[in-house]
Design a protein around this motif. Structure first.
Motif, PDB file in Angstrom:
ATOM      1  N   GLY A 162       0.805  -1.216   0.000  1.00  0.00           N
ATOM      2  CA  GLY A 162       0.000   0.000   0.000  1.00  0.00           C
ATOM      3  C   GLY A 162       0.840   1.268   0.000  1.00  0.00           C
ATOM      4  N   LEU A 163       0.256   2.321  -0.562  1.00  0.00           N
ATOM      5  CA  LEU A 163       0.884   3.642  -0.504  1.00  0.00           C
ATOM      6  C   LEU A 163       0.342   4.347   0.731  1.00  0.00           C
ATOM      7  CD1 LEU A 163       0.419   4.707  -4.250  1.00  0.00           C
ATOM      8  CD2 LEU A 163       2.378   3.544  -3.180  1.00  0.00           C
ATOM      9  N   VAL A 164       1.244   4.822   1.583  1.00  0.00           N
ATOM     10  CA  VAL A 164       0.858   5.446   2.852  1.00  0.00           C
ATOM     11  C   VAL A 164       1.005   6.959   2.708  1.00  0.00           C
ATOM     12  CG1 VAL A 164       1.359   5.582   5.314  1.00  0.00           C
ATOM     13  CG2 VAL A 164       1.613   3.393   4.105  1.00  0.00           C
ATOM     14  N   LEU A 165      -0.127   7.644   2.687  1.00  0.00           N
ATOM     15  CA  LEU A 165      -0.142   9.083   2.425  1.00  0.00           C
ATOM     16  C   LEU A 165      -0.388   9.824   3.732  1.00  0.00           C
ATOM     17  CD1 LEU A 165       0.270   9.064  -0.590  1.00  0.00           C
ATOM     18  CD2 LEU A 165      -1.632   7.522  -0.210  1.00  0.00           C
ATOM     19  N   HIS A 191       5.325  10.300   4.456  1.00  0.00           N
ATOM     20  CA  HIS A 191       4.846   9.384   3.419  1.00  0.00           C
ATOM     21  C   HIS A 191       5.652   8.095   3.478  1.00  0.00           C
ATOM     22  CE1 HIS A 191       2.367  12.554   2.029  1.00  0.00           C
ATOM     23  NE2 HIS A 191       1.972  11.887   0.939  1.00  0.00           N
ATOM     24  N   SER A 192       4.997   6.995   3.203  1.00  0.00           N
ATOM     25  CA  SER A 192       5.676   5.713   3.350  1.00  0.00           C
ATOM     26  C   SER A 192       4.999   4.671   2.461  1.00  0.00           C
ATOM     27  CB  SER A 192       5.645   5.298   4.825  1.00  0.00           C
ATOM     28  OG  SER A 192       6.433   4.154   5.040  1.00  0.00           O
ATOM     29  N   VAL A 193       5.422   3.458   2.613  1.00  0.00           N
ATOM     30  CA  VAL A 193       4.857   2.347   1.848  1.00  0.00           C
ATOM     31  C   VAL A 193       4.609   1.203   2.822  1.00  0.00           C
ATOM     32  CG1 VAL A 193       5.309   0.688  -0.006  1.00  0.00           C
ATOM     33  CG2 VAL A 193       6.088   3.048  -0.241  1.00  0.00           C
ATOM     34  N   ASN A 194       3.450   0.591   2.730  1.00  0.00           N
ATOM     35  CA  ASN A 194       3.247  -0.661   3.457  1.00  0.00           C
ATOM     36  C   ASN A 194       3.829  -1.794   2.628  1.00  0.00           C
ATOM     37  OD1 ASN A 194       2.106   0.391   5.741  1.00  0.00           O
ATOM     38  ND2 ASN A 194      -0.006   0.192   5.010  1.00  0.00           N
ATOM     39  N   TYR A 195       4.640  -2.609   3.255  1.00  0.00           N
ATOM     40  CA  TYR A 195       5.368  -3.627   2.492  1.00  0.00           C
ATOM     41  C   TYR A 195       5.787  -4.756   3.409  1.00  0.00           C
ATOM     42  CZ  TYR A 195       9.539  -1.816   4.728  1.00  0.00           C
ATOM     43  OH  TYR A 195      10.457  -1.432   5.680  1.00  0.00           O
ATOM     44  N   ARG A 196       6.153  -5.849   2.789  1.00  0.00           N
ATOM     45  CA  ARG A 196       6.830  -6.950   3.467  1.00  0.00           C
ATOM     46  C   ARG A 196       8.028  -7.286   2.607  1.00  0.00           C
ATOM     47  NH1 ARG A 196       2.602 -10.899   2.294  1.00  0.00           N
ATOM     48  NH2 ARG A 196       2.018  -9.233   0.845  1.00  0.00           N
ATOM     49  N   SER A 197       9.208  -7.303   3.178  1.00  0.00           N
ATOM     50  CA  SER A 197      10.372  -7.659   2.369  1.00  0.00           C
ATOM     51  C   SER A 197      11.300  -8.587   3.131  1.00  0.00           C
ATOM     52  CB  SER A 197      11.123  -6.409   1.896  1.00  0.00           C
ATOM     53  OG  SER A 197      11.836  -5.838   2.953  1.00  0.00           O
ATOM     54  N   THR A 226      -5.378  12.055   4.734  1.00  0.00           N
ATOM     55  CA  THR A 226      -4.353  11.051   5.040  1.00  0.00           C
ATOM     56  C   THR A 226      -4.996   9.669   5.075  1.00  0.00           C
ATOM     57  OG1 THR A 226      -2.738  10.291   6.669  1.00  0.00           O
ATOM     58  CG2 THR A 226      -4.636  11.490   7.526  1.00  0.00           C
ATOM     59  N   GLY A 227      -4.282   8.725   4.514  1.00  0.00           N
ATOM     60  CA  GLY A 227      -4.801   7.359   4.467  1.00  0.00           C
ATOM     61  C   GLY A 227      -3.896   6.470   3.647  1.00  0.00           C
ATOM     62  N   VAL A 228      -4.434   5.354   3.255  1.00  0.00           N
ATOM     63  CA  VAL A 228      -3.653   4.346   2.548  1.00  0.00           C
ATOM     64  C   VAL A 228      -4.358   3.972   1.242  1.00  0.00           C
ATOM     65  CG1 VAL A 228      -2.818   1.951   2.650  1.00  0.00           C
ATOM     66  CG2 VAL A 228      -2.671   3.400   4.683  1.00  0.00           C
ATOM     67  N   ILE A 229      -3.611   3.882   0.165  1.00  0.00           N
ATOM     68  CA  ILE A 229      -4.120   3.263  -1.063  1.00  0.00           C
ATOM     69  C   ILE A 229      -3.583   1.831  -1.076  1.00  0.00           C
ATOM     70  CG2 ILE A 229      -4.199   3.304  -3.584  1.00  0.00           C
ATOM     71  CD1 ILE A 229      -3.675   6.277  -3.552  1.00  0.00           C
ATOM     72  N   PRO A 230      -4.447   0.827  -0.841  1.00  0.00           N
ATOM     73  CA  PRO A 230      -3.955  -0.559  -0.845  1.00  0.00           C
ATOM     74  C   PRO A 230      -3.521  -0.966  -2.252  1.00  0.00           C
ATOM     75  CG  PRO A 230      -6.212  -0.390   0.048  1.00  0.00           C
ATOM     76  CD  PRO A 230      -5.906   0.905  -0.613  1.00  0.00           C
TER      77      PRO A 230
END
Lengths: 226, 226
Positions: free
Chosen positions: A95-98, A105-111, A189-193
């Motif tokens: 997801g894009l974290v706005l 600003h950030s990104v939801n991720y698993r790496s 502010t929110g998240v675009i999955p």
């Protein structure tokens, strides 16, 4: 297999955002099993080379499980790899974290990041097993619904085995984290999955067979998000 | 800007599957503009380190355009990068290519690989510009709908500029390519298309503003495949 916790080494210990570090080996396996492709990093002539590639996993091979990679015997990355430490990274962008502030600003991720000196697989049985794991990783069950590789094809393909011993997992999830003093700013502010989804399987023009169950299952598994 | 063709160097010239090489600079820009994240490769203590990260692009900066990266001033990758050649790879996975033979299984993809020694951006105006390009790359228009970074936040962030001069693009598309003698085998062959799509934007729990147009536009752009 028994699972040992991920033991951070100097390379895999996270320096920043330590709350994002996973130390559970199962989390590593989950990231690997969810992914389809990795980015392989090798050093060639002193410079890093990062290439996307498919991979397979056998959690029962070796003390911590094994990741398999393959490539043409002529591929620079595959030729260089067995003589050196390589880095394999698997990333899911969730997801894009706005945030209200640009900074947050950030990104939801698993790496997952895996380091190690890979072993060139030369035993014909293990080589075939590894290639099956790679094909089955993309589409479970596929290796039994194709013509297997012949001797000539096996000779053209290099297979690398990388132990899953030295690895780290980093994840971020949830909403944006703004500064206290920014909470009343008039910015959304929110998240675009984000999701990777499969479209309808497309027959090759010269194939009039019905889409088989293993293909249908794979496409459904990657279906549109609920 | 004028666009010069991609001039292959020893590193970027493709050794295999040369028909997959793009030599048109516009194809490089298309891969960059379509992507959201890259994998940054650096060499740390002699070993490669590959990490996912966001990026921004300014095609009017420098002779061939510029890629911007950012990170915490403490991040290993960012600290190591300005003293060395780095590799930035952007990959779009467009489909799983299922052949009748295991050997001819493949992936439809578009990938760009960029090499160069990045420049640490120290000019405050360029730094802010670069960070805006990174935010706007994820969501066009976002940089004007947030609180901009303050001096303290800028000081915590390193920005790298990488010229798009030394780069290669490789793509695969279309159906599986089986051997002539395999065409009558009773195995299904075709492509499972893959897409990255956006879900419905989710407000932060503490935000009751309507989803603004730039967020809605971004989510629609990444909408379900037609």
């Amino acid at each position: 297999m028994t699972t040992t916790p991920l033991q951070p080494t100097d390379r895999t210990a996270l320096r920043r955002s330590k709350e994002r570090a996973a130390t559970d080996r199962q989390e590593l396996y989950d990231v690997l099993l969810d992914g389809m492709f990795c980015h392989l990093g090798v050093v060639v002539d002193g410079a890093p080379l990062v290439l996307p590639t498919a991979y397979g996993v056998d959690l029962d091979e070796g003390p911590d499980g094994t990741l398999y990679l393959h490539g043409s015997v002529a591929a620079r990355s595959v030729v260089a790899a067995p003589q050196q430490t390589i880095c394999v990274t698997i990333t899911h962008a969730d997801g894009l974290v706005l945030a209200r502030s640009a900074f947050h600003h950030s990104v939801n991720y698993r790496s997952a990041v895996i380091f190690g000196v890979p072993r060139l697989v030369t035993d014909p049985d293990e080589k075939l097993h590894a290639l099956n794991r790679i094909v089955d990783h993309l589409v479970p069950g596929r290796s039994t619904a194709v013509r297997p590789p012949n001797r000539k094809e096996l000779a053209k393909t290099s297979v690398l085995a990388l132990s899953l011993t030295e690895a780290s997992v980093k994840t971020r999830s949830g909403p944006a984290n703004d500064e206290e003093q920014d909470l009343d700013l008039p910015y959304w502010t929110g998240v675009i999955p984000l999701h990777v989804v499969a479209g309808e399987p497309e027959n090759n023009p010269d194939c009039d067979l019905l889409v088989p169950a293993h293909i249908r299952t794979r496409a459904n598994l990657l279906g549109a998000p609920s």
